[in-house]
Every structure is written in structure tokens, then in C-alpha cells.
Scaffold this motif. Structure first.
Motif, mmCIF file in Angstrom:
data_model
loop_
_atom_site.group_PDB
_atom_site.id
_atom_site.type_symbol
_atom_site.label_atom_id
_atom_site.label_comp_id
_atom_site.label_asym_id
_atom_site.label_seq_id
_atom_site.Cartn_x
_atom_site.Cartn_y
_atom_site.Cartn_z
ATOM 1 N N ASN B 89 34.005 20.564 13.658
ATOM 2 C CA ASN B 89 33.361 20.035 14.860
ATOM 3 C C ASN B 89 33.328 21.097 15.953
ATOM 4 O O ASN B 89 33.826 22.201 15.757
ATOM 5 C CB ASN B 89 34.081 18.771 15.343
ATOM 6 N N LEU B 111 31.920 7.747 18.209
ATOM 7 C CA LEU B 111 30.755 8.031 17.355
ATOM 8 C C LEU B 111 31.111 8.684 16.020
ATOM 9 O O LEU B 111 30.691 8.199 14.971
ATOM 10 C CB LEU B 111 29.731 8.880 18.126
ATOM 11 N N PRO B 112 31.886 9.768 16.021
ATOM 12 C CA PRO B 112 32.201 10.364 14.720
ATOM 13 C C PRO B 112 32.980 9.421 13.813
ATOM 14 O O PRO B 112 32.840 9.465 12.590
ATOM 15 C CB PRO B 112 33.032 11.606 15.061
ATOM 16 N N LEU B 113 33.785 8.547 14.419
ATOM 17 C CA LEU B 113 34.540 7.603 13.592
ATOM 18 C C LEU B 113 33.587 6.652 12.880
ATOM 19 O O LEU B 113 33.776 6.294 11.724
ATOM 20 C CB LEU B 113 35.511 6.807 14.471
ATOM 21 N N MET B 118 35.175 5.500 9.426
ATOM 22 C CA MET B 118 36.622 5.582 9.463
ATOM 23 C C MET B 118 37.247 4.379 10.167
ATOM 24 O O MET B 118 38.455 4.249 10.212
ATOM 25 C CB MET B 118 37.056 6.868 10.167
ATOM 26 N N GLU B 128 41.572 3.277 17.926
ATOM 27 C CA GLU B 128 41.639 4.702 17.610
ATOM 28 C C GLU B 128 41.301 5.532 18.833
ATOM 29 O O GLU B 128 41.979 6.523 19.143
ATOM 30 C CB GLU B 128 40.649 5.040 16.488
ATOM 31 N N ARG B 163 36.576 13.719 21.241
ATOM 32 C CA ARG B 163 35.553 13.467 20.235
ATOM 33 C C ARG B 163 35.627 14.501 19.107
ATOM 34 O O ARG B 163 35.483 14.166 17.938
ATOM 35 C CB ARG B 163 34.163 13.519 20.882
ATOM 36 N N ALA B 166 38.415 13.711 16.680
ATOM 37 C CA ALA B 166 38.546 12.312 16.251
ATOM 38 C C ALA B 166 38.680 12.161 14.743
ATOM 39 O O ALA B 166 39.436 11.327 14.260
ATOM 40 C CB ALA B 166 37.348 11.507 16.757
ATOM 41 N N ASP B 168 39.904 14.279 12.716
ATOM 42 C CA ASP B 168 40.974 15.132 12.188
ATOM 43 C C ASP B 168 40.405 16.330 11.425
ATOM 44 O O ASP B 168 40.748 16.553 10.260
ATOM 45 C CB ASP B 168 41.865 14.300 11.264
#
Lengths: 320, 350, 321
Positions: B89, B111-113, B118, B128, B163, B166, B168
Motif C-alpha cells: 500500500n 475501504l481496503p478491509l 476482511m 477494526e 488506511r 489496515a 496488514d
């Protein structure tokens, strides 16, 4: 002949917003003597640009000057009529703005804009060879291809070049007071040095004064005689340069100096807790108190007065 | 031994414009290991930002190979696998531009989750995001439902960082993440970045023009000029015993605030302007501004060569003082180690 | 995920619960806070110009009359085939029973004018509900795929529709088909949607290179989601402004069509039709045409002022410290 070139006394300025009228500048006092360079350091939102714009009377429409005096060569700028203000801006005070893109007219070539400046601010304005003078100025701000810049529109130039054009404009007819508001932030480090040294030389030769506003402590240290540290719309510490860096007293000044990452390593400091004050409802008493590691009850009650800690070194803090 | 996370080989990125070709990246090779902070420093036009963007797939490379954990990523991000996108990222320079002004912090960080499935539902996402905001020192109760317009610059960057980590990821590109921030906020953000890197075992490609920042975060540093690397070394070596004239010039121009820094700084200043990327100088691209320039600098471009243990430099003067003894071709072979005459260089600078 | 980085496994469960509670709290509060502040700000900017408030008032009145007109008019039956010749051409302001006078059939002009609001507002509503979604979607997709074949295809199609003068197109279509309000609305819709495609296109194509879009792309977001969830909300300002101003335009075009006989037919109390109907008597019984015409102006004025206000409300503010 008044000793002080610029003498700001107890200035209070705010802005009208949808939440009410803000109180930004708060009993601000600042002086500039003849033939000296003064540095103003402080982070965004501390009121430094507002102060500079008040000197030149170019504040936004929603600004409110509540009280105070801005004496330039003995005359209060705040009480000047339009004609005198125009004269002030043409002959006595010039400003290098923070945002060069916003300060250059996109519809006219650089040469037209330079011509305007030269014509109206130089004594011999009408008789100059504008091109020659402009090229000379461009050379002195280290613009690599002055002829090309002369004939370009602002959008054809890079950010750094535009900034240097603005600097050239402010040096076109050097005036009693030069206000430089973050003049080199967008320039590369190697160019920054060159440009600031040039400005320094001109100021020396002509015995003019300048106010350098910047967050880059290292730059300010190198180029100014005295420093004002701004926080929350007022001055918290002021002294000659050496004393500010060797012996910073105010917790904010210390925080700033510690936060600057060092070339020698040592990691990063904790920064300064909290955030810039809300100017609608600013903190009571000392505006820095919510963020101060040393805060006490006294700090909440009244604005600290400037106290002389040592010669040429003043601090506004109850805990000294 | 730490694995190689990112491998870049002979990367080139050219932009075709009406006025000509801009050679933003002109043949660079480097690797980033796991858990390492690799610093990329340079002035405007150096190509450092472009390098970060090519690595992230915002621009596809013109030539060369990039691989991430041995998967080829010499492609735009649209063509990369989702698994890879989850593992990499970026944090951008402008805090305002990288956050959608119409979204809340919750939506932005979440958003990425959501993209990578996830979390199951808005509540779980909120949980989260709550914890992520805590790791970047933002009070979730105050910030979760705010919009970017109501945040300060530092807060916006903290959101961008939350973000970025997020999912990992193991690799994050940071493109001048603190340039737009006040000095005290910069310190806070840098501390957060350092703690996160440690805690989450990430590698960073840290891009900046500010040498002071670089000194305090990078493990290894590469200095870039007009699309090329001039020097690559471990941080301490880079700052205490730099070899390339440009490195010295950049260090020499740094505005310091303390005595110790003044002593560390080489006493070297640059002359002239940075040339346009469309009209590059011949030979060594720095020759137009270099205080030590010689004939061979105008004629031939020096290659990046390992002159000391893990210390790479691209400069004729550093490669060999006596080119009477060495064949110029041989000098440019990569495996050889060369003697260099530091004293010789210092004398010439006087 | 983030859980893996909690070192203390025992304290972990307590933390989980705490977090869960806190999230519940915030979920409830959230309905209020971000909206309130944004609304306050928008309202402040909107209401700075008193004319915008006038526009808002007029629009509210117009919509109210459109919806509830039939229940409050003195003579609802005058909206149809009513005849009352003895009371024809009564002058306005002379008779409390017929404040604005009567027309050639003896029908109350005030009643018919009020009833006319419904047809005008309805036309604006129907046309815009067709035109805005379709146009915006086309522009959105074209703008996101700027400089590809998708862009070219979609925008050239919309260009074709824009090229035809609106009234001419509407006239031709309704002349070919039957003169009915429905066909009039379809005709107007057909040549109106490209304007929304254009607005959406301009907005989106200028945002496509913004970093928040790039960020979504590199994180793996789908194109569809980026277009509708990331980009579209950023276009609402200009679209809302245009919609409001357009309402006025649609109404006037609709009225023009009715005026030339291609929209609602008499005895339907459509404002344009009424203006046409009274045009024969303009010289001496001016009120039959003039009051409906004034009603048209009233509605349009309301929308225009409102539209200006909306534009102000959505403008990004400057002004610093």
C-alpha cells in the motif's frame, strides 16, 4: 526620524465565519528596526500570515481589525487612506507571497508583469529598459534561462521558477521593508541557499529591513538577526537569534526546536501534544496552556506578559 | 537472513510528452529486504516519486523488471493479483488529495478491509477501524465519523496511514508523507510510522527530499538525480562518510540548527540549476553542476559500482583516480572492488 | 489482522468487549454529528443571499400548489369541460367570487391557474427523473474511462443529441406522434440527458487523477465501486444546481410545446395551453392569458433563485487565518 521602521502595538484581528467571529491575533506586539532582518517562526494557523497581510492591508474581506496600531515609519497603516496605502505598497513595503501560482496573473506573460512592477515602483520607472532590468533581476535569483522565462506565461514555468519570479518582483525596487512569507518552501534545498544568500546581500547593501516568515528553523537561524516565536496569534518568545537557539525558554519554542529532525540522528521527539487552538473559543489565559507540559492554574487565568529573561531575550510565560 | 521483498532490475520509466521524452527513471537497480526501511532521497525531477508510483502500479514501467516476493509486478496495478494488492500500500504526499472529501473516516479506513473481504458487515468494520485509529493516535470516538474537511493536516495523514496498514501489508511506499505538515506534527507522525514498522514487521520505501528526516528513519539510503542512483549505502555510512559529490552537496546545503550538525556537514555547495529532464546532460548527469567535473565526466556516464562493502557509488572520480592504470571498460564491471582516494578528492575541493 | 498484534492474549478479550461497547455508542451518535455540521455550513452559505431564501419559498409554494391545488381551489370542476357562459369574461379584482376573473367559458382563472401548477411541476419532475440518472451514469462511465474508446463512444453519442436544437427536436417528435403531455415529456427527455452526461463527465474526468482515486485503485477496488461510490458523490453539487435551474427550463419548454398545441390539449388546465387559449382575447380580456403566463414566470423565478442558492451552498469556501 523614528528609530523603528515597523512598530506593531497590541494588534487584535479576527475573521467572520459561519460559526462566529474568530479571535486570531491577540495583543500582538512586534518591532522591526532599520537595517535588520527579523524572523517569524511558528506553525500553520499561528497568525503569521495574518500579521503580514495586516501590515500591507491586504487582508480578506471577512477580516476584522478589532484594535491596535501598525506604525510604519511613524504612521499608523490602519488609519491610512487609499492613496497613502498605494504609496506604501509601491515604495516602501514589498512582499514575497507564500503561493507564487496565485500571485502571478495567468493571462499575461512574465515580461508584462515585470514591466508593471518596474514602472510603478522604481523612481526612474518610466525610463528603464525593462527587458534589461528584468534579465538582470532574473540572473540574480539564479534563473537558468532568463530570456525564456521573460517571454513565458506563468503556467509554462515550474513552481520553483514561479517562486523565483515572485522574488525577483519583490526585489525589483527594493524597499524599506521586505516581507518574505515562506519564500523558499517549494524550492530545492540547493537553490534555497543561493536565493536566500542573494536576498541577504541585497538587504545588506541597501540597508533595508526584512521579515522572514518560515517554519524551517535552520534557514531562519542562518539569515535573521532577531526572532519572534508565534503561537496562537501572539508572540510567546523573542530574542536575538543566537539566544533563541542556545537557550530557548518557552515550552513551545523548545518543542519546535526539538521536533526538528537532526542530521546527526537521534530519532524524533514526541512533538507537541494537542493541536492548534480553536480561534472561535480560544483557550483562556495563555493560549498554549492546554498543550504545555508545565501548565498550572495561573496559566489558565491570564495572558502572560513579556518578561525580560536576559538581555535581548523576552518570554511570555507564567512559569519562568 | 532477511528475504528480498522487492527486487528492481534495470528499471526505466519514460514519459512521452508533446515537447519530448521525459526520462523520469533511467535504469535503476536495487532491492528492499523484509523489515527494512529503504530511503530514496533527491530533489525535484530526480524521479523518486515516480519510482514509488511505478512500484505501486500507478504507472507501468517502460523497461525493466520489478518483483514482489518473487512475483512479477512489472504491470499496472489493475493487472496485479488481489493478494498482492492486499500486501502493498501507499501513503501519498498531499494529505487532502488522498482522502475522498465526501467520505467519513470510517469509510476511508475501512475501504481496503471491504475490498479484501476482511470484515463481515459495517459493525465489524467499525470495530477494526476503531482499533486502527487508536494505533495512529486518533481518538476513534472523535474521529470515526468526521469528514476530511474537518481534519487538520496531521490528522488527515494519520488517517491515510491507518488506511495504508489496515490490511496488514508487508510493504508500504511513503511518498513525502510529512512534507505538508508542521514540524511538531511531523515528529508525531514519524514516531507513529517508526512504531508501526516495528510492530507490524513492514518494509518501507521512504521517499523524501529532507535529509534530516531520512537520517532518522532509513536503514539504507539511495540518492537519486535525474533518474539515476548516484549513491547507495547504509544510513550511517551515507551520512557520515558520503562519497558522491552530489551527496556531499546536498548534505552541505542542509539548513541545520545545531553545532554538531554543522560539523557533520561537508562544506560543498552546488552551482547552477537542475537541468530539465527532457534535455539531459551527456555523460554524468551531474557534470553541469559538479565542482570536480573532468573531461571523462562529460563523455561517459559512470555506472553504479560497489566501491566498499555494501556502498555503491556512480562517479568516475570515486571509481578510480588513476585511470591510466585501469582500463575504463574494466572499471565498469560490477563485481570488482576498487581503491579510492578520499584524500585526493578532499584536496581538490580546497 | 490487527488482532494478531495484541500481545496480551488475556487482556485481549476484555479489550474486545470494551471496543464493542464503544462502537455501539458511536453508531448511535453518528446519525447526528457529521450531518449537522455539514448542513449548518451549507445552510449558512445558502442563506447569505436573501434571494435564495425567496427562491426556496417560491419553490415550496409551487410544489405545495402542485400537490394540494385541487383540494384548495374554489371551483375544482372548472378544471375540466365546465361551461358557465353567463359568467364569462368577468374582469379580475372586481368580484370576490372570481378574484382573477373568468375566461371565455366562464371558468375561474384563479382556479385554473393554480391547477396548472401540477402539470408544470409534474413535467419537471418526470423529465428530470429520467434524464438525470441516465445522463449522469453515461458521463460517469465516460469520464472514468477518459481517453479510451468508451469515452469516445459515449460522449460522441451524447454530442449527437446535444447538436439538435431542443425545441426543434421536441416539436418534430410530438408532431410525428400524438400531441399529448406524455410524448412532450419524452421528447424533452431525449434531448436533455446529454447535458447531465457532460456535467458528470467534466467533474469525473477532472477527479480521475486525484490521489484518493489512485489509492482506491492500488488497493484493488473494482471499477464499478470507484465510479459509483468514490466519484459520484463528488459531483452532487454541480448536478444538484443544474437540476434546479433546469426545472425552470423544462417547464418553459413544456409550456412552449403546449402553447403551440403539442402538449396538453384543452380543456386541461396546463399553463401553456391556457396562455394559448387566451391569446385570441389578449387585446381586451388580457387576464385569461396573462395570469397563467405570470404563474409560469413565478415558478421559473423560484427555481432560478433556488438554483443560485444551491450553487452557493456547494461552493468550497476560502478564507484563512
Amino acid at each position: 526620524m523614528p528609530e523603528k521602521l515597523l512598530d506593531i502595538k497590541d494588534l487584535n484581528v479576527g475573521y467572520k465565519t459561519y460559526r462566529g467571529v474568530t479571535s486570531v491575533l491577540y495583543d500582538l506586539n512586534l518591532e522591526v528596526n532599520r537595517n535588520e532582518t527579523v524572523g517569524v517562526i511558528g506553525e500553520s494557523g499561528c497568525g503569521k500570515t495574518t500579521t503580514m497581510k495586516t501590515i500591507n492591508q491586504i487582508l480578506a474581506d471577512n477580516a476584522v481589525i478589532k484594535s491596535g496600531e501598525v506604525n510604519f515609519r511613524g504612521n499608523d497603516v490602519l488609519k491610512m487612506n487609499k492613496k497613502d496605502l498605494v504609496k506604501l505598497r509601491r515604495r516602501y513595503v514589498s512582499m514575497i507571497p507564500q503561493d507564487p501560482t496565485a500571485s502571478l496573473n495567468p493571462l499575461f506573460k512574465v515580461k508584462t508583469q515585470m514591466k508593471d512592477i518596474l514602472k510603478y515602483s522604481r523612481e526612474d520607472g518610466e525610463d528603464l529598459d525593462f527587458k534589461e532590468e528584468t534579465i538582470k533581476l532574473f540572473n540574480s535569483v539564479a534563473l537558468a534561462d532568463p530570456e525564456r522565462v521573460y517571454d513565458s506565461y506563468p503556467f509554462q514555468l515550474s513552481g520553483g521558477m514561479r517562486q523565483r519570479v515572485c522574488i525577483a518582483m519583490s526585489l525589483a525596487a527594493p524597499k524599506a521593508l521586505l516581507i518574505a512569507d515562506e519564500p523558499t518552501t517549494n524550492l530545492d534545498v540547493t537553490i534555497q541557499n543561493q536565493v536566500l544568500r542573494l536576498i541577504g546581500r541585497i538587504l545588506d547593501e541597501m540597508n533595508f529591513s526584512a521579515i522572514l516568515v518560515s517554519q524551517a528553523l535552520g534557514l531562519v537561524k542562518k539569515f535573521v538577526d532577531r526572532i519572534y516565536v508565534f503561537y496562537g496569534g501572539t508572540v510567546v518568545e523573542t530574542a536575538i537569534t543566537e539566544k533563541i537557539f542556545n537557550n530557548p525558554i518557552h515550552p513551545y519554542t523548545r518543542g519546535l526546536i526539538e521536533s526538528t529532525p537532526k542530521l546527526t540522528g537521534g530519532g524524533f521527539s514526541e512533538g507537541i501534544a494537542g493541536q492548534t487552538p480553536d480561534y472561535i473559543e480560544p483557550p483562556s489565559g495563555c493560549r498554549f496552556h492546554p498543550r504545555c507540559p508545565n501548565q498550572s492554574e495561573e496559566c489558565k487565568t491570564a495572558k502572560p506578559e513579556m518578561v525580560e529573561i536576559e538581555k535581548d531575550h523576552y518570554v511570555a510565560c507564567w512559569r519562568q | 537472513m532477511a528475504e528480498n521483498l522487492i527486487e528492481v532490475k534495470n528499471l526505466k520509466k519514460y514519459f512521452e510528452m508533446e515537447a519530448g521524452t521525459v526520462k523520469a527513471i533511467d535504469d535503476i537497480t536495487f532491492t528492499i529486504k523484509e523489515n527494512e526501511v529503504f530511503g530514496l532521497v533527491g530533489e525535484s525531477g530526480s524521479g523518486k516519486s515516480t519510482t514509488g508510483k511505478v512500484l505501486m502500479g500507478i504507472h507501468p514501467p517502460t523497461e525493466g523488471e520489478i518483483s514482489f516476493r518473487e512475483h512479477d509486478i512489472s504491470t499496472p496495478s489493475a493487472k496485479r493479483s488481489k493478494a498482492i494488492k492486499r500486501d502493498m500500500n501507499m501513503v501519498f504526499q498531499d494529505p487532502g488529495g488522498s482522502l475522498n472529501p465526501t467520505k467519513t473516516v470510517l469509510d476511508i479506513v475501512g475501504l481496503p478491509l471491504r475490498i479484501h473481504d476482511m470484515v463481515d458487515g459495517k459493525k465489524e468494520m467499525a470495530k477494526e477501524v476503531y482499533q486502527l485509529l487508536e494505533t495512529v493516535d486518533l481518538d476513534p470516538e472523535r474521529f470515526m465519523y468526521r469528514r476530511p474537511n474537518d481534519l487538520g493536516q496531521g490528522e488527515k495523514q494519520a488517517v491515510a496511514i491507518a488506511r495504508a496498514i489496515a490490511t496488514d501489508p508487508s510493504f508500504v511506499v511513503l511518498d513525502e508523507p510529512t512534507s505538508a505538515l508542521d514540524v511538531s506534527i511531523q515528529a508525531k507522525i514519524m514516531n507513529i510510522l517508526i512504531d508501526l514498522q516495528d510492530e507490524y514487521n513492514m518494509s518501507y520505501l521512504f521517499i523524501t527530499h529532507d535529509l534530516g528526516l531520512m537520517r532518522n528513519i532509513a536503514d539504507r539510503v539511495a540518492i537519486m538525480y535525474l533518474g539515476r542512483f548516484f549513491e547507495v549505502a547504509d544510513s550511517q555510512v551515507f551520512f557520515e562518510t558520503p562519497l558522491h559529490p552530489y551527496t556531499k552537496v546536498l548534505l552541505g546545503s542542509f539548513p541545520t540548527t545545531t553545532e554538531e550538525e554543522e560539523k557533520l556537514k561537508p562544506d560543498l555547495k552546488a552551482r547552477g540549476e537542475i537541468p530539465s529532464a527532457m534535455d539531459l546532460p551527456s555523460g554524468c548527469k551531474f557534470h553541469t553542476r559538479c565542482p570536480f567535473k573532468e573531461e571523462r565526466c562529460i563523455e561517459k556516464e559512470p555506472k553504479l559500482v560497489e566501491v566498499q562493502d555494501d556502498h555503491f557509488v556512480a562517479c568516475h572520480l570515486v571509481h578510480g583516480v588513476d585511470d591510466v592504470e585501469y582500463d575504463v571498460e574494466e572499471v565498469e564491471q560490477e563485481e570488482r572492488e576498487f581503491e579510492y582516494d578520499v584524500k585526493g578528492i578532499e584536496m581538490r575541493s580546497g | 489482522m490487527a488482532e494478531e498484534h495484541n500481545e496480551d492474549k488475556e487482556g485481549f478479550e476484555e479489550d474486545e468487549e470494551k471496543v464493542e461497547e464503544k462502537v455501539e455508542e458511536i453508531f448511535e451518535e453518528r446519525e447526528e454529528s457529521p450531518w449537522k455540521d455539514a448542513l449548518k455550513r451549507r445552510w449558512y452559505r445558502f442563506s447569505r443571499n436573501p434571494l435564495s431564501l425567496v427562491g426556496l419559498a417560491i419553490t415550496i409554494i409551487s410544489i405545495f400548489l402542485a400537490v394540494f391545488g385541487e383540494y384548495i381551489v374554489p371551483y375544482p370542476e372548472h378544471g375540466g369541460h365546465f361551461r358557465n357562459y353567463p359568467d364569462r369574461f368577468i374582469e379580475p379584482f372586481t368580484n370576490w367570487s372570481y378574484p382573477l376573473g373568468t375566461d371565455n367559458y366562464g371558468r375561474d382563472v384563479l382556479t385554473r391557474t393554480i391547477l396548472g401548477f401540477r402539470y408544470s411541476i409534474r413535467m419537471a419532475f418526470v423529465v428530470l427523473s429520467l434524464v438525470v440518472p441516465s445522463g449522469v451514469v453515461v458521463g460517469l462511465v465516460a469520464g472514468y474511462h477518459k481517453d479510451t474508446w468508451v469515452d469516445t463512444l459515449l460522449m460522441r453519442i451524447s454530442d449527437i443529441f446535444i447538436a439538435v436544437p431542443p425545441l426543434v427536436l421536441a416539436l418534430s417528435i410530438t408532431a410525428m406522434l400524438e400531441p399529448e403531455p406524455f410524448y412532450a415529456m419524452m421528447a424533452i427527455s431525449l434531448m436533455w440527458w446529454p447535458w447531465y452526461a457532460r456535467i458528470a463527465y467534466n467533474n469525473v474526468s477532472s477527479l480521475v487523477n486525484e490521489e484518493f482515486v489512485k489509492s482506491a485503485e492500488i488497493m484493488g477496488d473494482s471499477k464499478l465501486h470507484i465510479m459509483f461510490s468514490e466519484l459520484l458523490p463528488n459531483c452532487t453539487g454541480p448536478i444538484l444546481t443544474k437540476m434546479t435551474l433546469d426545472a425552470g427550463w423544462v417547464i418553459i419548454i413544456g409550456a412552449s410545446l403546449s402553447f403551440v398545441g403539442l402538449g396538453a390539449q384543452p380543456p386541461t388546465p396546463d399553463l401553456g395551453t391556457m396562455v394559448a387559449g387566451g391569446s385570441d382575447y389578449l387585446a381586451h380580456q388580457w387576464w385569461v392569458s396573462i395570469f397563467p403566463a405570470m404563474a409560469i414566470s413565478f415558478i421559473i423565478l423560484g427555481f432560478n433563485l433556488l438554483g443560485d442558492g444551491i450553487q452557493d451552498a456547494f461552493e468550497e469556501s476560502g478564507g484563512g487565518s
